[in-house]
Structure formats: structure tokens, C-alpha cells
Motif scaffolding. Structure first.
Motif, PDB file in Angstrom:
ATOM      1  N   SER A  57       0.825  -1.207   0.000  1.00  0.00           N
ATOM      2  CA  SER A  57       0.000   0.000   0.000  1.00  0.00           C
ATOM      3  C   SER A  57       0.862   1.262   0.000  1.00  0.00           C
ATOM      4  N   ARG A  58       2.030   1.200   0.621  1.00  0.00           N
ATOM      5  CA  ARG A  58       2.919   2.374   0.642  1.00  0.00           C
ATOM      6  C   ARG A  58       3.618   2.607  -0.690  1.00  0.00           C
ATOM      7  N   THR A  59       3.795   1.573  -1.473  1.00  0.00           N
ATOM      8  CA  THR A  59       4.515   1.720  -2.735  1.00  0.00           C
ATOM      9  C   THR A  59       3.605   1.952  -3.934  1.00  0.00           C
ATOM     10  N   LYS A  60       2.299   1.949  -3.712  1.00  0.00           N
ATOM     11  CA  LYS A  60       1.367   2.107  -4.833  1.00  0.00           C
ATOM     12  C   LYS A  60       1.547   3.456  -5.541  1.00  0.00           C
ATOM     13  N   GLY A  61       1.578   4.551  -4.796  1.00  0.00           N
ATOM     14  CA  GLY A  61       1.720   5.881  -5.401  1.00  0.00           C
ATOM     15  C   GLY A  61       3.033   6.066  -6.139  1.00  0.00           C
ATOM     16  N   PRO A  62       4.181   5.782  -5.482  1.00  0.00           N
ATOM     17  CA  PRO A  62       5.450   5.911  -6.203  1.00  0.00           C
ATOM     18  C   PRO A  62       5.566   4.981  -7.406  1.00  0.00           C
ATOM     19  N   ALA A  63       4.963   3.795  -7.328  1.00  0.00           N
ATOM     20  CA  ALA A  63       5.034   2.864  -8.462  1.00  0.00           C
ATOM     21  C   ALA A  63       4.301   3.421  -9.679  1.00  0.00           C
ATOM     22  N   ILE A  64       3.164   4.072  -9.439  1.00  0.00           N
ATOM     23  CA  ILE A  64       2.410   4.660 -10.551  1.00  0.00           C
ATOM     24  C   ILE A  64       3.217   5.791 -11.190  1.00  0.00           C
ATOM     25  N   ALA A  65       3.799   6.649 -10.342  1.00  0.00           N
ATOM     26  CA  ALA A  65       4.607   7.758 -10.870  1.00  0.00           C
ATOM     27  C   ALA A  65       5.829   7.253 -11.612  1.00  0.00           C
ATOM     28  N   LEU A  66       6.492   6.234 -11.074  1.00  0.00           N
ATOM     29  CA  LEU A  66       7.688   5.695 -11.723  1.00  0.00           C
ATOM     30  C   LEU A  66       7.332   5.003 -13.030  1.00  0.00           C
ATOM     31  N   ALA A  67       6.185   4.348 -13.082  1.00  0.00           N
ATOM     32  CA  ALA A  67       5.764   3.706 -14.332  1.00  0.00           C
ATOM     33  C   ALA A  67       5.526   4.755 -15.409  1.00  0.00           C
ATOM     34  N   GLY A  68       4.869   5.862 -15.053  1.00  0.00           N
ATOM     35  CA  GLY A  68       4.656   6.932 -16.024  1.00  0.00           C
ATOM     36  C   GLY A  68       5.947   7.544 -16.506  1.00  0.00           C
ATOM     37  N   ALA A  69       6.886   7.778 -15.577  1.00  0.00           N
ATOM     38  CA  ALA A  69       8.173   8.356 -15.954  1.00  0.00           C
ATOM     39  C   ALA A  69       8.978   7.397 -16.825  1.00  0.00           C
ATOM     40  N   THR A  70       8.879   6.107 -16.535  1.00  0.00           N
ATOM     41  CA  THR A  70       9.604   5.117 -17.339  1.00  0.00           C
ATOM     42  C   THR A  70       9.047   5.051 -18.752  1.00  0.00           C
ATOM     43  N   VAL A  71       7.734   5.132 -18.889  1.00  0.00           N
ATOM     44  CA  VAL A  71       7.123   5.133 -20.226  1.00  0.00           C
ATOM     45  C   VAL A  71       7.569   6.370 -21.001  1.00  0.00           C
ATOM     46  N   PHE A  72       7.571   7.537 -20.333  1.00  0.00           N
ATOM     47  CA  PHE A  72       8.011   8.777 -20.984  1.00  0.00           C
ATOM     48  C   PHE A  72       9.478   8.680 -21.417  1.00  0.00           C
ATOM     49  N   ALA A  73      10.325   8.159 -20.546  1.00  0.00           N
ATOM     50  CA  ALA A  73      11.750   8.014 -20.886  1.00  0.00           C
ATOM     51  C   ALA A  73      11.933   7.042 -22.050  1.00  0.00           C
ATOM     52  N   GLU A  74      11.151   5.969 -22.070  1.00  0.00           N
ATOM     53  CA  GLU A  74      11.255   4.998 -23.157  1.00  0.00           C
ATOM     54  C   GLU A  74      10.799   5.606 -24.473  1.00  0.00           C
ATOM     55  N   LEU A  75       9.748   6.435 -24.435  1.00  0.00           N
ATOM     56  CA  LEU A  75       9.305   7.109 -25.650  1.00  0.00           C
ATOM     57  C   LEU A  75      10.366   8.066 -26.175  1.00  0.00           C
ATOM     58  N   LEU A  76      11.068   8.749 -25.272  1.00  0.00           N
ATOM     59  CA  LEU A  76      12.141   9.648 -25.705  1.00  0.00           C
ATOM     60  C   LEU A  76      13.305   8.885 -26.327  1.00  0.00           C
ATOM     61  N   GLN A  77      13.548   7.678 -25.846  1.00  0.00           N
ATOM     62  CA  GLN A  77      14.707   6.919 -26.308  1.00  0.00           C
ATOM     63  C   GLN A  77      14.421   6.035 -27.506  1.00  0.00           C
ATOM     64  N   SER A  78      13.156   5.777 -27.808  1.00  0.00           N
ATOM     65  CA  SER A  78      12.848   4.874 -28.921  1.00  0.00           C
ATOM     66  C   SER A  78      13.099   5.578 -30.252  1.00  0.00           C
ATOM     67  N   PRO A  79      13.836   4.919 -31.142  1.00  0.00           N
ATOM     68  CA  PRO A  79      14.178   5.556 -32.421  1.00  0.00           C
ATOM     69  C   PRO A  79      12.980   5.685 -33.351  1.00  0.00           C
ATOM     70  N   ILE A  80      12.994   6.750 -34.148  1.00  0.00           N
ATOM     71  CA  ILE A  80      11.940   6.964 -35.142  1.00  0.00           C
ATOM     72  C   ILE A  80      12.094   5.947 -36.268  1.00  0.00           C
ATOM     73  N   ASN A  81      13.342   5.725 -36.700  1.00  0.00           N
ATOM     74  CA  ASN A  81      13.664   4.668 -37.665  1.00  0.00           C
ATOM     75  C   ASN A  81      14.364   3.564 -36.886  1.00  0.00           C
ATOM     76  N   PRO A  82      13.671   2.469 -36.535  1.00  0.00           N
ATOM     77  CA  PRO A  82      14.167   1.494 -35.570  1.00  0.00           C
ATOM     78  C   PRO A  82      15.609   1.017 -35.698  1.00  0.00           C
ATOM     79  N   PRO A  83      16.163   0.749 -36.854  1.00  0.00           N
ATOM     80  CA  PRO A  83      17.558   0.298 -36.802  1.00  0.00           C
ATOM     81  C   PRO A  83      18.538   1.419 -36.445  1.00  0.00           C
ATOM     82  N   ASP A  84      18.166   2.658 -36.702  1.00  0.00           N
ATOM     83  CA  ASP A  84      19.065   3.788 -36.466  1.00  0.00           C
ATOM     84  C   ASP A  84      18.756   4.421 -35.118  1.00  0.00           C
ATOM     85  N   THR A  85      19.633   4.200 -34.121  1.00  0.00           N
ATOM     86  CA  THR A  85      19.387   4.717 -32.774  1.00  0.00           C
ATOM     87  C   THR A  85      19.611   6.223 -32.683  1.00  0.00           C
ATOM     88  N   GLN A  86      20.214   6.836 -33.696  1.00  0.00           N
ATOM     89  CA  GLN A  86      20.455   8.282 -33.671  1.00  0.00           C
ATOM     90  C   GLN A  86      19.210   9.085 -34.036  1.00  0.00           C
TER      91      GLN A  86
END
Length: 169
Positions: A57-86
Motif C-alpha cells: 500500500s505504501r509503494t502504490k503511489g510511487p510505483a504509478i509515478a515511476l511507471a509513467g516516468a519510465t514510459v516517458f523516458a522509453e518514448l524519448l529513447q525509442s528511435p523513429i527509424n528502428p535500426p538507427d538509434t540516432q
């Protein structure tokens, strides 16, 4: 040769990747062993599952926030053209801003880390979000990516000290 062997990744395949998850052994395994060893010391009024439920019950709030931040970070890092990470949005931002600021980016990268941690309330989230930006900028400026990421971490820690989420009133 010994130092490089120490910091290199082992080439063997372990059957369980759970051993590499940083929270598994110290929190889950140790908690279960402690509960088994001290089960007689628990008072009868405390059910055996109650500490686990309180922890969840104590970790529910931080887990939701961390999940959202992780999704945002993954979207920033995912390449537009998948083989090219730049072509990831973070890499494009890093290259464009480092071209604009040139050597001044070294001073600005600390502020980027601080700003990210100030708004997120976490150095980890700041590093997840802006680490790829810093790495792309370092590669573009031909400076050490490790040093640039260290400055990002320092800035993240400075921002974490004054983050509104971490100030108790």
C-alpha cells in the motif's frame, strides 16, 4: 587486464535474469528469510501477511509515478527509424542543442539534470529522461560521454535537494 575484466559484462548465460534485478535479493529474498526466521516473534495480533500488505500500500503511489516516468523516458529513447538509434527524439534534441551551445553545453548539462530532478522529484527519473540527450550531446561534441553523464547525475542530485516533492512542510 584485471581491471577491464572486472568491469566487463560476463559472456555466460545465467538461467535466471532475476539475479540481476537490483531489488530482488535485498528486498524480496531477505524479507522472506527474515519473516521465516522471526515468525515466532510476531505477535498474534499481527497476521503474517500484514507487513507485505502495508508495504504494497505504501509503494502504490510511487510505483504509478515511476511507471509513467519510465514510459516517458522509453518514448524519448525509442528511435523513429528502428535500426538507427540516432533518430530517437532524445538523440535529436541532444545533437541540436549541443550544436547550438557548443562547449557551453558542458555547463548547461548540469542545469538540465537539476531541472529534470526538480520537476520529477527523482534523480533516477531525471537520468532516465535526459541521459540519452546528454550522451548524444557528448558524442556530437566529441567529449567523454561518461563525464557528461556524471555531470547529469550531479545536476540531478542538486535538483533533487530542492525538489518540491521532497520537501516536507
Amino acid at each position: 587486464a584485471r581491471v577491464s575484466a572486472t568491469f566487463s559484462t560476463p559472456q555466460r548465460h545465467l538461467p535466471s535474469k532475476m539475479l540481476f534485478v537490483p531489488w530482488f535479493i535485498p528486498f524480496i529474498v531477505v524479507s522472506i528469510i527474515t519473516l521465516i526466521l522471526f515468525r515466532e516473534n510476531l505477535s498474534e495480533s499481527i497476521r503474517r501477511w500484514e507487513p507485505f500488505m502495508e508495504g504494497l500500500s505504501r509503494t502504490k503511489g510511487p510505483a504509478i509515478a515511476l511507471a509513467g516516468a519510465t514510459v516517458f523516458a522509453e518514448l524519448l529513447q525509442s528511435p523513429i527509424n528502428p535500426p538507427d538509434t540516432q533518430t530517437s527524439p532524445a538523440a535529436i534534441v541532444g545533437v541540436v542543442l549541443s550544436d547550438a551551445f557548443k562547449a557551453g553545453w558542458v555547463a548547461i548539462c548540469v542545469g538540465i539534470g537539476a531541472l529534470g530532478a526538480f520537476f520529477a522529484g527523482s534523480t533516477t527519473v531525471s537520468n532516465l529522461t535526459f541521459g540519452t540527450v546528454q550522451e548524444a550531446a557528448a558524442n556530437n561534441l566529441n567529449v567523454s560521454a561518461t563525464s557528461m553523464l556524471a555531470l547529469q547525475g550531479v545536476g540531478g542530485n542538486m535538483g533533487n535537494m530542492i525538489a518540491l516533492a521532497n520537501i516536507d512542510f
